[in-house]
Scaffold this motif. Structure first.
Motif, PDB file in Angstrom:
ATOM      1  N   TYR A 180       0.807  -1.279   0.063  1.00  0.00           N
ATOM      2  CA  TYR A 180       0.062   0.070   0.035  1.00  0.00           C
ATOM      3  C   TYR A 180       0.674   1.246  -0.111  1.00  0.00           C
ATOM      4  CZ  TYR A 180      -3.249  -3.499   1.451  1.00  0.00           C
ATOM      5  OH  TYR A 180      -4.051  -4.661   1.510  1.00  0.00           O
ATOM      6  N   SER A 184       2.361   4.609   0.642  1.00  0.00           N
ATOM      7  CA  SER A 184       1.781   5.982   1.431  1.00  0.00           C
ATOM      8  C   SER A 184       0.379   5.865   1.462  1.00  0.00           C
ATOM      9  CB  SER A 184       2.666   7.022   0.808  1.00  0.00           C
ATOM     10  OG  SER A 184       2.448   7.285  -0.553  1.00  0.00           O
ATOM     11  N   ASN A 185      -0.059   5.088   0.652  1.00  0.00           N
ATOM     12  CA  ASN A 185      -1.768   5.243   0.566  1.00  0.00           C
ATOM     13  C   ASN A 185      -2.374   4.649   1.828  1.00  0.00           C
ATOM     14  OD1 ASN A 185      -1.509   5.966  -2.236  1.00  0.00           O
ATOM     15  ND2 ASN A 185      -1.262   3.889  -3.017  1.00  0.00           N
TER      16      ASN A 185
END
Length: 688
Positions: free
Chosen positions: A556, A558-559
């Motif tokens: 994922y 930095s999401n």
């Protein structure tokens, strides 16, 4: 003083209730008890006065033996060997159903009393009731021949009437060895010589069980049946063997007793004599026609019994008499197997000298060597379970005797090595002997045996590690045991136990520091999961080449991360098939976010950062580092670019290689460079 009798009614039971304790609260408990006794005696005397010349009741107060009338009341001698008690219990004992007995005592006048407490807590004191004994039985117990003769000749009561548990007078006379009483009773009623009690005990059986030879001889000479068994189908001959009485045995044999008759479990007289190591009785039985290879309901013959109980003398006699030395019980066990299991070294040596087969396996698949490695001396160990000085020397000696005569091919076909069993039971001395004998330390359990364990263990090393047995682990590793053969790595077990000494042993001998948990796939080494709370252990793994970089790889980035599932459904817990195993590996950021580990997130990330170059922390790890202000320095440490010194260190480690990093002190590198690679702070500033 004549015996006094009282009727114990509920209205006359002396009681110390609440009012008594309120009025006499200043008195001690002993004073209160004394008061209760006085009240009970007073009421007993009043009851006796009211009774007058009425017929004596069934329950009487015991008087002092010096003053009581011997013709009315006697002390009945106790019986032994599970024979029924001498007197029927009193018909009424209020304290048995209404309260708890606290004490029995005798008053100054010789009266026996019982102190008991009601369920409501009130204290009670009552006379202890007894039952009047029958005069005929009293005379037999005392050996009063004249009284017995008089009672038999003039008593209106039949001498064949059962007394207790079906015992008649003849049973009592035989049990207590009263030969003259036997003569009188049989002269009067000769047809009752084989009368049975409720447990099918004949007078002859009772005489033999008590070693009364003269009584047994008289009964046999007058037609007693020597083969009539009791309820357990035990004959007088079997009882004579149990009592180890050759004279009684010879008497029974001379009167035609059947020597091969069995009890309810198929046990013969020879079985009984062998277990007691009585060679003389064994010889008498065999001469009388006893079969030496007869088996009981479990397939156990006399030779097996001798080996099992460690009776050397009777074992030698049976071998000379032609007993089958390799016969097997219903479970497939042989005499050698049983002697080995119980640690009887002399028996094992004797059987092997007579060519006993050491390769006959029981139905469990175990041979004598297996069972010795697993359970040798276990029977004896029970005697020493409360001490710390128990000697296992017998097991070691028996293993040494069995190794030369045990087929290695048969051991392999059994699917389990004696090493597995010795390691499982922490038999370090036995383990050492087996290793020295050349048994394969990397032998694997067969699939069928491995499936018997939830973790599907396979090697002896796994057993040693899971027992946290450092000595056994050391012996196996030094003998060449491979720490990477099991489905679930022994290193993971050691990490879970938190034993750094075992972990170091395994890593030093080549354990895979990046081992994973097969049932719980992760995107990072499974070893990291088990040492997140032990930072020193985590650092040790990293120093030895554990993959730290994989901990910072996240799908994922930095999401935002989806919600983390911290529990599995009940269906998945019950289903251990491959379909139930999660298909997507668990990521490090998900593992570290669990409630038990999240509080350690900062220090864990700090340790891992020392073993990677430029990395990008995912949103979940940054969230953890932002949650505690003291972890701000750790977040700052992770921001690229990393210091050149750190990048150089990682590059050198890659060039050296993971395997050689484990032996860093032995590499031909400058001392300062080695210290630099070990992350020692005082050498952080090194001038190259």
């Amino acid at each position: 003083m004549a015996a006094s009798s009282v009727t114990m009614s509920s209205s006359r039971v002396p009681t110390l209730g609440f009012e008594d304790y309120s009025l006499y609260s200043s008195l001690s408990e002993d004073e209160l008890i004394e008061m209760a006794i006085e009240r009970s005696l007073a009421e007993a005397h009043a009851a006796a006065s009211e009774a007058g010349s009425a017929k004596a009741p069934a329950l009487q107060v015991r008087q002092n033996p010096v003053h009581q009338n011997p013709s009315v009341q006697r002390t009945i001698p106790p019986r032994e060997q599970n024979v029924p008690p001498p007197a029927n219990p009193p018909s009424e004992k209020p304290y048995e159903k209404m309260g708890t007995i606290e004490a029995h005592f005798v008053t100054g006048s010789g009266r026996r009393m019982v102190r008991w407490r009601k369920h409501d807590g009130s204290l009670q004191v009552s006379p202890e009731p007894v039952e009047q004994a029958d005069p005929l039985f009293t005379a037999i117990w005392e050996g009063n021949v004249k009284m017995v003769r008089d009672l038999v000749n003039c008593s209106s009561k039949s001498i064949t009437e059962p007394y207790r548990d079906g015992w008649i007078a003849l049973h009592e006379a035989a049990y207590y060895g009263q030969e003259e009483c036997l003569r009188i009773l049989l002269r009067a009623r000769p047809e009752m010589i084989n009368t049975r009690s409720e447990k099918n005990q004949t007078p002859l059986f009772l005489a033999v069980s008590r070693n009364h030879v003269a009584c047994a001889r008289f009964l046999l000479e007058n037609g007693a049946d020597p083969d009539m068994p009791n309820s357990s189908k035990e004959t007088p001959l079997l009882k004579a063997c149990e009592r180890e009485n050759p004279e009684t045995l010879a008497l029974l044999l001379n009167h035609g007793a059947l020597v091969n008759k069995t009890c309810g479990e198929g046990w013969t007289c020879l079985h009984e004599a062998v277990c007691r190591n009585h060679v003389e009785i064994c010889e008498m039985l065999v001469k009388a026609g006893a079969k030496v290879n007869v088996s009981n309901m479990y397939g156990i013959n006399p030779l097996f019994s001798a080996a099992q109980s460690g009776q050397v003398d009777t074992l030698r006699f049976l071998i000379k008499s032609g007993a089958d030395i390799n016969s097997q019980a219903n479970d497939g066990a042989t005499a050698l197997y049983e002697a080995s299991k119980n640690g009887h070294e002399e028996i094992v040596e004797l059987l092997l000298s007579q060519n006993a087969d050491a390769n006959r396996a029981a139905k469990s698949g175990f041979m004598p060597l297996h069972i010795t490695a697993q359970r040798g001396n276990e029977g004896k160990r029970l005697l020493f379970k409360m001490t710390d000085t128990y000697d296992y020397e017998n097991s070691v000696k028996i293993v040494a005797l069995l190794i030369p005569v045990t087929s290695r091919a048969r051991v392999r076909r059994s699917g389990i090595s004696p090493l597995h069993l010795a390691a499982e039971r922490n038999k370090d001395d036995v383990l050492e002997v087996l290793i020295d004998a050349g048994y394969d330390v990397n032998a694997m359990l067969s699939p069928d045996r491995s499936k018997m364990y939830e973790d599907h263990r396979s090697t002896a090393l796994y057993f040693a590690v899971i027992n946290n047995n450092i000595e056994a682990t050391t012996m196996l590793l030094e003998a060449g045991a491979n720490p990477n053969l099991d489905t679930f790595s022994p290193l993971l077990v050691a990490l879970r136990q938190g034993c750094i000494q075992t972990v170091a042993l395994l890593v030093d001998h080549g354990a895979n520091v990046n081992a994973c948990v097969p049932t719980h796939p992760t995107s990072f080494p499974g070893t990291v999961m088990f040492c997140m709370k032990y930072l020193s252990m985590l650092k040790y793994l990293m120093d030895n080449g554990c993959d730290a970089l994989s901990c910072f790889k996240c799908n994922y980035g930095s999401n935002p991360h989806p919600p983390i599932k911290t529990t599995r459904s009940r269906r998945n817990l019950d289903d251990t098939s491959e379909e139930a195993t999660p298909k997507t590996p668990v990521q490090f950021c998900e593992m570290i976010s669990t409630d038990l580990i999240s509080r350690w997130a900062g220090p864990i990330v700090d340790v891992l950062l020392d073993y990677v170059g430029n990395v990008q922390l995912c949103a979940k790890l940054i969230e953890h580092l932002d949650s505690y202000e003291d972890w701000a320095a750790i977040k700052e440490k992770s921001v690229p670019p990393r210091p050149l010194m750190q990048l150089c260190r990682r590059r050198i480690c890659c060039l050296v290689g993971r395997k050689r990093l484990r032996r860093l002190d032995t590499l031909p590198l400058p001392g300062r460079l080695i210290k630099y690679l070990k992350y020692e702070e005082r050498y952080q500033q090194i001038d190259f």
